[in-house]
Design an enzyme around this catalytic site. Structure first.
Site, short mmCIF file in Angstrom:
data_model
loop_
_atom_site.label_atom_id
_atom_site.label_comp_id
_atom_site.label_asym_id
_atom_site.label_seq_id
_atom_site.Cartn_x
_atom_site.Cartn_y
_atom_site.Cartn_z
N LYS A 25 37.47 -70.50 95.55
CA LYS A 25 37.99 -69.18 95.13
C LYS A 25 37.45 -68.81 93.76
CE LYS A 25 42.06 -71.39 93.11
NZ LYS A 25 43.48 -71.71 93.29
N ARG A 59 56.00 -69.84 94.17
CA ARG A 59 54.99 -68.78 94.14
C ARG A 59 54.97 -68.12 95.52
NH1 ARG A 59 48.96 -70.32 92.17
NH2 ARG A 59 49.06 -71.66 94.02
N TYR A 106 31.77 -56.78 63.14
CA TYR A 106 32.88 -55.83 63.10
C TYR A 106 34.00 -56.33 62.18
CZ TYR A 106 31.10 -53.22 67.14
OH TYR A 106 30.35 -52.46 67.99
N MET A 143 30.91 -57.02 72.34
CA MET A 143 30.94 -56.92 73.80
C MET A 143 29.70 -57.56 74.43
SD MET A 143 31.44 -53.64 76.31
CE MET A 143 33.05 -53.15 75.77
C1 LIG Z 1 43.50 -73.15 93.25
C2 LIG Z 1 44.23 -73.96 94.22
C3 LIG Z 1 43.83 -75.29 94.49
C4 LIG Z 1 42.75 -76.00 93.70
O1 LIG Z 1 43.29 -76.54 92.53
P1 LIG Z 1 42.44 -77.46 91.54
O2 LIG Z 1 43.43 -77.94 90.54
O3 LIG Z 1 41.39 -76.60 90.94
O4 LIG Z 1 41.87 -78.57 92.35
C5 LIG Z 1 44.48 -75.96 95.50
N1 LIG Z 1 45.50 -75.39 96.19
C6 LIG Z 1 45.92 -74.14 95.94
C7 LIG Z 1 47.05 -73.59 96.73
C8 LIG Z 1 45.33 -73.40 94.93
O5 LIG Z 1 45.78 -72.16 94.68
#
Ligand SMILES: *Cc1c(COP(=O)(O)O)cnc(C)c1O
Length: 377
Positions: free
Chosen positions: A41, A135, A267, A316
């Site tokens: 992800k 969550r 800046y 930036m």
């Molecule tokens: C992001 C995520 C992971 C991966 O976690 P890491 O600590 O990066 O290995 C695993 N399970 C869920 C549900 C996540 O959201």
């Protein structure tokens, strides 16, 4: 795009041989029966999802996890084979794309499952269990709700999983909470057994594996440590692995100049030279995801064998560094994140007031990404 254009201004290099090394390291501590689901992800935590996933696929990984439907579609469109689990929510209107792209949807709660059950087609799903993270997921004691999901004819349940909220630090309070989550998960599995429900299950992510390796499930979901980093510096871990960072961040020196004692840089004139200095400008800034917060906290970059401190505010698209004692010319390449101690992602993240996961996943889309295989091992 031509290779020289990739290195025009600021870019990320991904060392796939280090990725391979990390996969092998992680496999060493996994039981034979446990499969690794690669979490890709957030554009593979800023490492570029498609080349990373394709390489992992070549290494034999068959299970992938993304956060969103769009990431899943992108991954499938790239030609990737294997299972792709969407860890997050997909709107009911868009569930058709889960089917079309052969993805697997997470059930985020009972109501969501019910909505899905009314759709006129079969949907591959995994059930998320809330064991204390609060969550998403169905509470671990809702056995009847979970059984009901199994009874919906159009939901093809391929797995059941939960997520640990406090597995990162191996300290007493966190251990107690993690054991509570594990106990709830185990109790649920025992209860489901009574109804002859034996799902493929998973609980641990990176730190669940490193700190609680004695708990063995069908899959582990590995993100951070695949990329060879830890979330924070100085973590207290039960099992430590020899990980190698996969990502390096580079930028070009665009100008080098002398400034006199008393002159200001950047800046808001936050930096004033106490003596005559030599400074350089780099072609990278916060729009590339390099945090502006690093203007403080004595952050450095690595350039021609030395560390050069950042001076003035990060802009930036550009930033200035002090190169008084460094031999530098225009066009030279500075390393902003890499394997050297002071610029390891963990340290840069710490100085930016965040964790490695956020630093890396927020690196900007303007950066070019180059995948290489440095040391063939
Ligand atoms: C992001 C995520 C992971 C991966 O976690 P890491 O600590 O990066 O290995 C695993 N399970 C869920 C549900 C996540 O959201």
């Amino acid at each position: 795009m031509e290779n020289d254009l990739l290195k025009n201004r600021a870019w990320i290099e991904i060392d796939l041989s280090n990725l391979k090394h990390n996969v092998e390291e992680i496999k060493k501590i996994l039981p034979k029966s446990t499969k690794m689901m690669a979490v890709v992800k957030g554009n593979a935590y800023g490492h570029e999802m498609i080349p990373i996933s394709k390489y992992l696929s070549k290494l034999g990984i068959k299970d992938f996890a993304v956060a969103t439907l769009e990431e899943g579609i992108q991954l499938r469109d790239s030609g990737l084979k294997g299972n792709i689990l969407i860890l997050g929510y997909t709107s009911i209107e868009n569930i058709q794309y889960v089917i079309k792209y052969h993805l697997i949807q997470t059930i985020v709660d009972e109501k969501y499952a019910f909505e899905l059950s009314k759709l006129p087609f079969s949907i591959p799903v995994q059930i998320k269990i809330n064991t204390g993270m609060n969550r998403i997921g169905i509470r671990d004691n809702e056995v009847d709700s979970i059984r009901k999901i199994y009874s919906y004819p159009n939901l093809e349940v391929l797995g059941l999983f939960s997520h640990l909220s406090s597995s990162e630090q191996y300290c007493k309070e966190d251990r107690e909470y993690t054991y509570l989550q594990i106990y709830r998960f185990e109790t649920l599995l025992e209860n489901l057994k009574k109804y002859s429900i034996f799902p493929a299950v998973h609980l641990q992510s990176s730190y669940g594996v490193l700190n609680y390796p004695e708990f063995v499930y069908d899959y582990v979901r590995i993100g951070m440590i695949l990329y060879g980093c830890h979330s924070e510096i100085n973590m207290n871990l039960k099992v430590s692995l020899d990980l190698k960072p996969v990502l390096s961040l580079y930028a070009r020196v665009t100008t080098v100049k002398e400034i006199e004692e008393g002159e200001f840089v950047g800046y808001d004139r936050t930096y004033q030279a106490l003596t005559n200095r030599k400074i350089a400008t780099l072609s990278i800034g916060y729009a590339d995801g390099y945090p502006r917060e690093l203007s403080k906290n004595h952050a450095v970059v690595y350039l021609n064998g030395s560390y050069a401190p950042i001076i003035g505010r990060i802009c930036m698209d550009q930033m200035m560094i002090d190169v008084t004692n460094i031999d530098v010319k225009e066009g030279d390449i500075a390393t902003l994140i890499g394997s050297m101690d002071e610029i390891r992602a963990e340290k840069v993240a710490f100085k930016a007031g965040t964790i490695t996961n956020e630093l890396l996943s927020r690196l900007g889309s303007r950066l070019k990404i180059i995948a290489i295989e440095k040391s063939k091992n």
